[in-house]
Write an enzyme that holds these catalytic residues in place. Structure first.
Site, short mmCIF file in Angstrom:
data_model
loop_
_atom_site.label_atom_id
_atom_site.label_comp_id
_atom_site.label_asym_id
_atom_site.label_seq_id
_atom_site.Cartn_x
_atom_site.Cartn_y
_atom_site.Cartn_z
N PRO A 105 0.87 -1.23 0.00
CA PRO A 105 -0.03 -0.08 -0.23
C PRO A 105 0.84 1.20 -0.06
O PRO A 105 1.82 1.37 0.81
CB PRO A 105 -0.82 -0.06 1.30
CG PRO A 105 -0.78 -1.69 1.64
CD PRO A 105 0.68 -2.06 1.06
N GLU A 106 0.59 2.21 -0.96
CA GLU A 106 1.24 3.63 -0.76
C GLU A 106 0.37 4.62 -0.19
O GLU A 106 -0.56 4.18 0.36
CB GLU A 106 1.62 3.80 -2.38
CG GLU A 106 2.11 2.76 -2.94
CD GLU A 106 2.68 2.73 -4.29
OE1 GLU A 106 2.87 4.14 -5.03
OE2 GLU A 106 2.73 1.71 -5.22
N LYS B 187 3.61 5.91 4.56
CA LYS B 187 2.81 4.87 4.43
C LYS B 187 2.49 4.49 5.89
O LYS B 187 2.05 3.15 5.95
CB LYS B 187 3.61 3.79 3.63
CG LYS B 187 4.10 4.34 2.05
CD LYS B 187 5.01 3.30 1.44
CE LYS B 187 5.54 3.97 -0.14
NZ LYS B 187 6.25 2.84 -0.65
N ARG C 253 13.17 -2.77 -9.27
CA ARG C 253 11.77 -2.80 -9.27
C ARG C 253 11.15 -2.89 -10.61
O ARG C 253 11.75 -1.98 -11.64
CB ARG C 253 11.14 -1.30 -8.65
CG ARG C 253 12.14 -1.29 -7.11
CD ARG C 253 11.35 -2.15 -6.17
NE ARG C 253 10.10 -2.06 -5.95
CZ ARG C 253 9.36 -1.15 -5.26
NH1 ARG C 253 10.27 -0.27 -4.30
NH2 ARG C 253 8.05 -0.92 -5.01
#
EC number: 3.2.2.23
Length: 275
Positions: free
Chosen positions: A2-3, A60, A264
Site C-alpha cells: 500500500p502506498e 505509508k 523494481r
C-alpha cells in the site's frame, strides 16, 4: 505494498470505525510484528485501558493516537485491519487482536507477516525510527518544486529510484512513481540530477495531482488491497502505465513496456517518455 493513497484510505475508514473505543486487552499471536517495546507482553500491557483518540498518517505509516501513547503501524505487503465482533470466526492469518470494552475487536491480518508495530510516548514517535528519517508529505507546504529540484540535484541515481526513497518525499511507491513520471513525460531511467527545471516543476505538479486523484478514488486495487470496510480502490481503472505491459498507451497507442529500475518492475511508454 500500500502506498499513500491506500494508507490514507485505510486511515479514513478505520478512524470512523474505532475512534473513541477503549482497548480492554491485546492478543499478540505473531510476536515478530511487535518491534517496540521488545517484549510483546509489555506492548499489550501498555495498551490495555487506552482509548483511541484519533488515527493519523505519516507517509505509508498509520499512527494510532491513544491516551498516553502512539502506535506506529506499517502494513507492508499484505497487512489489513478489520473491525469484528468477538464471536466471529478467527482467520488463521490474524496475528494481533485489539479487544475493545464494547465487545468488538480490531483484527490485524497479514498473510506475509511483514507488517510492523512500534509503541511510543506522544511526540517521541517523530524523533525515533522508523519515522525520523522520512521526507516531507507530498501535500505539505514543505514539498515545493524548489525543494524537489534541490533534492534531485544531489543524486545521480535514476529519477525513479530517487522518488522511491522515502527521504525524498513520503508515500510514493512503484505504482504512483510510474504514473507520475508518465504524466510528466519523464523516462524512469533518466538521471535525477540531469532533469531540467521545467521537468522538475512538471514532475512536482504531477506527483501531487496523481496522489490527489488516487486518494479521491480510494486507492488502487491491483492485487489484494482493500480498505478497513472491505472495499476495493478504484484508481486502477485510471492507471496509464502501471500493470499495463504490452497494452496500448492511452495517449499515443504505443505498447507499454516493462523494465527493471533499481530492482523494481517499471512500466513506461517509450514514445511519451523519451530517454
Amino acid at each position: 505494498m500500500p502506498e499513500l493513497p491506500e494508507v490514507e484510505t485505510v486511515r479514513r475508514t478505520l478512524a470512523g470505525l474505532v475512534r473513541g473505543k477503549t482497548i480492554d486487552a491485546v492478543d499478540v499471536r505473531w510476536t515478530k510484528i511487535i518491534k517496540r517495546p521488545e517484549e510483546p507482553e509489555e506492548f499489550a500491557r501498555l495498551l490495555a485501558g487506552q482509548t483511541i483518540q484519533s488515527i493519523g498518517r505519516r507517509g505509508k505509516f498509520l499512527l494510532f493516537h491513544l491516551d498516553d501513547c502512539v502506535m506506529v503501524s506499517h502494513l507492508r505487503m499484505e497487512g489489513k485491519y478489520g473491525l469484528h465482533q468477538n464471536d466471529e470466526p478467527l482467520d488463521k492469518h490474524v496475528h494481533v487482536i485489539f479487544r475493545f470494552t464494547d465487545g468488538s475487536e480490531l483484527r490485524y491480518r497479514d498473510v506475509r507477516k511483514f507488517g510492523t508495530m512500534h509503541l511510543f510516548k506522544p511526540g517521541e514517535e517523530l524523533t525515533e525510527l522508523p519515522l525520523r528519517q522520512l521526507g516531507p508529505e507530498p501535500f505539505s507546504s514543505e514539498f515545493t518544486a524548489d525543494y524537489l529540484r534541490e533534492r534531485l540535484k544531489k543524486t545521480n541515481r535514476s529519477v525513479k529510484t530517487a522518488l522511491l526513497d522515502q527521504r525524498t518525499v513520503v508515500g510514493l511507491g512503484n505504482i504512483y512513481v510510474d504514473e507520475a513520471l508518465f504524466r510528466a513525460g519523464i523516462h524512469p531511467e533518466a538521471t535525477a540530477n540531469k532533469l531540467t527545471k521545467k521537468q522538475t516543476v512538471l514532475l512536482h505538479k504531477e506527483i501531487i495531482q496523481t496522489l490527489k486523484e488516487a486518494v479521491e478514488a480510494g486507492g488502487s486495487t491491483v492485487r489484494s488491497y482493500i480498505n478497513s470496510q472491505g472495499e476495493i480502490g478504484m484508481f486502477q481503472l485510471k492507471l496509464f502505465v502501471y500493470g499495463r505491459k504490452d497494452e496500448p498507451c492511452k495517449k499515443c497507442g504505443s505498447p507499454i513496456e516493462k523494465t527493471v529500475v533499481g530492482g523494481r518492475g517499471t512500466h513506461f511508454c517509450i514514445k511519451c517518455q523519451k530517454k
